[in-house]
Design a protein around this motif. Sequence first.
Motif, short mmCIF file in Angstrom:
data_model
loop_
_atom_site.label_atom_id
_atom_site.label_comp_id
_atom_site.label_asym_id
_atom_site.label_seq_id
_atom_site.Cartn_x
_atom_site.Cartn_y
_atom_site.Cartn_z
N ASN A 140 0.85 -1.20 0.00
CA ASN A 140 0.00 0.00 0.00
C ASN A 140 0.89 1.25 0.00
O ASN A 140 2.11 1.14 0.11
N GLY A 141 0.25 2.39 -0.11
CA GLY A 141 1.01 3.64 -0.19
C GLY A 141 1.72 3.97 1.11
O GLY A 141 2.81 4.55 1.10
N THR A 142 1.11 3.61 2.22
CA THR A 142 1.72 3.90 3.53
C THR A 142 3.03 3.13 3.68
O THR A 142 4.05 3.68 4.12
N THR A 155 -2.71 17.02 4.95
CA THR A 155 -2.43 15.78 4.24
C THR A 155 -3.26 14.69 4.88
O THR A 155 -3.87 14.88 5.94
N PHE A 156 -3.30 13.53 4.23
CA PHE A 156 -3.93 12.37 4.84
C PHE A 156 -2.98 11.84 5.93
O PHE A 156 -1.76 11.89 5.79
N ALA A 192 -1.72 9.19 6.77
CA ALA A 192 -0.68 8.19 6.47
C ALA A 192 0.70 8.83 6.33
O ALA A 192 1.71 8.21 6.67
N VAL A 195 3.56 16.71 -0.31
CA VAL A 195 2.38 15.90 -0.62
C VAL A 195 1.67 16.59 -1.79
O VAL A 195 1.30 17.77 -1.67
N ASP A 244 5.34 12.39 -1.44
CA ASP A 244 4.08 11.69 -1.22
C ASP A 244 3.21 12.00 -2.44
O ASP A 244 2.38 12.91 -2.43
N THR A 263 1.17 9.90 -3.67
CA THR A 263 0.17 8.82 -3.64
C THR A 263 -1.12 9.19 -4.35
O THR A 263 -1.84 8.32 -4.82
N GLU A 264 -1.43 10.51 -4.39
CA GLU A 264 -2.71 10.90 -5.02
C GLU A 264 -2.50 11.40 -6.45
O GLU A 264 -3.45 11.80 -7.10
N SER A 274 -0.30 5.28 -4.42
CA SER A 274 -1.27 4.45 -3.70
C SER A 274 -2.33 3.99 -4.69
O SER A 274 -2.72 4.76 -5.58
N ASN A 281 -5.29 2.49 -3.45
CA ASN A 281 -6.44 2.09 -2.65
C ASN A 281 -7.73 2.42 -3.40
O ASN A 281 -7.69 2.98 -4.51
N LYS A 283 -8.40 5.84 -5.34
CA LYS A 283 -7.39 6.50 -6.18
C LYS A 283 -7.73 6.40 -7.67
O LYS A 283 -8.62 5.65 -8.06
N GLY A 289 -2.86 -1.17 -2.54
CA GLY A 289 -1.57 -1.37 -3.22
C GLY A 289 -0.78 -0.09 -3.24
O GLY A 289 -1.32 0.99 -2.98
C1 LIG Z 1 -1.74 11.85 0.83
C2 LIG Z 1 -1.77 10.37 1.08
N1 LIG Z 1 -0.69 9.79 1.63
C3 LIG Z 1 -0.66 8.47 1.86
C4 LIG Z 1 -1.73 7.65 1.54
C5 LIG Z 1 -1.65 6.21 1.91
O1 LIG Z 1 -1.90 5.29 0.90
P1 LIG Z 1 -2.56 3.88 1.25
O2 LIG Z 1 -3.96 4.10 1.65
O3 LIG Z 1 -2.41 3.11 -0.03
O4 LIG Z 1 -1.75 3.27 2.34
C6 LIG Z 1 -2.87 8.21 0.93
C7 LIG Z 1 -4.03 7.42 0.51
O5 LIG Z 1 -4.77 6.80 1.13
C8 LIG Z 1 -2.90 9.61 0.72
O6 LIG Z 1 -3.98 10.20 0.19
#
Ligand SMILES: Cc1ncc(COP(=O)(O)O)c(C=O)c1O
Length: 385
Positions: A54-56, A80-81, A83, A151, A177, A179-180, A201, A203, A206, A213
């Motif tokens: 996953n992205g984390t 930010t999210f 994670a 991010v 980051d 991920t988005e 990411s 998930n 996305k 993933g």
């Molecule tokens: C800004 C940001 N960072 C990290 C993540 C983490 O990704 P994941 O949910 O795949 O672990 C996400 C998405 O969920 C995200 O939006």
Amino acid sequence: MIPLSIPNISGNEWLYVKDCLDTGWISSVGSYVNSFEEKIAEFTGAKYAVAAMNGTAALHLSMQLAGVKRDDYVIVPDITFIASCNAVSYLGAEPLLIDVDKYTWQMDLDLLESFLEENTSLVASNSDEGIEIVRSHLKTNGKCIGAILPVHVLGNMVDMDRLTAICTKYHIPVVEDSTEALGSTFKGKHAGTFGIFGTSSFNGNKIISTGGGGMIFTNDENLAKKAKHLTTQAKTDPFEYDHDEIGYNYRLVNILAAVGVAQMEQLPGFLKRKKEIDTFYRQSLESESLRFQQVGKHVEPNNWLHTMWVKEQRPMIEHLLKNGVQCRPFWVPMHQLQMFKDCQFITENQISHQVYQHCISIPSSTNLTDVQVEEVVRVVRGFSS
Ligand SMILES: Cc1ncc(COP(=O)(O)O)c(C=O)c1O
């Protein structure tokens, strides 16, 4: 209810997953994992892509390999999210939070630069391998800034030329980051390919999804090898259970990578649809009291999650939900969360709080019909306070 952001499964997903099931290659080894990595590297122009669960996990590993150590700071935008900050904490490091720009909702580079100028000095030390490393340290407590995590919020990007110049000057490794932001570019260069590492990411919400993933991007062959090594329990021998350091079980499994390969085949179409929806929302809804995220100069965003700034956020949310339009407020700023409330937060005007109080994400899925998008516009327009 018109959904907010759901997967679009309309290509070869069934076919490739069936192939995994028929052949038994469902786990962490298999041709789809390699093929997914190759496809995404080719698309983004990253030299290497390493799949993660996953992205984390991708963020955690990337920061570890970028050299972030216990008690270091990692610079993170306050919006930010969770994670992003969680991954920093997994390494025993601490987020150093920077407020965001009022219009782009990305890290405020003016604040970043003035903070670094006034509060840090460069210190040289030797790495475990005896190589001299120069890093910025905080003047107040001598702690090292191990990395910065720009991010690319909602698929938008900051001025990456400026960010890169700042980080070069202050010797701060960049881990994106992104991920988005799969498919977003700055001056034609893909998000995730500017730093030592970038991440993706996949998930459920996305732009492409494998259920869950992630991906690590890097242009450094040695770091790519290390990343793959650490995602697979750091094993040194295919037969003996021999391992040379503490690794992780972070590798993406083949059955999910199979979905990823099918999704990558559709990504250009998804990007096109996101842009159409974005243009329609902006043209139909922008007014004195409602605006969308300002896109940075030279940025071509992937328009991942359409988000609007309105005057009366909570009444608008109530109105949308009552009328069948799924929506979400923006993230609670990191400095307001219990775990990060004691972190340093660099701000002048508390913009992140305003972003939190005014922004709403509205339906953005690539499989929305024109009728659904028009309905969202009709409902938003129908709001009266
Ligand atoms: C800004 C940001 N960072 C990290 C993540 C983490 O990704 P994941 O949910 O795949 O672990 C996400 C998405 O969920 C995200 O939006």
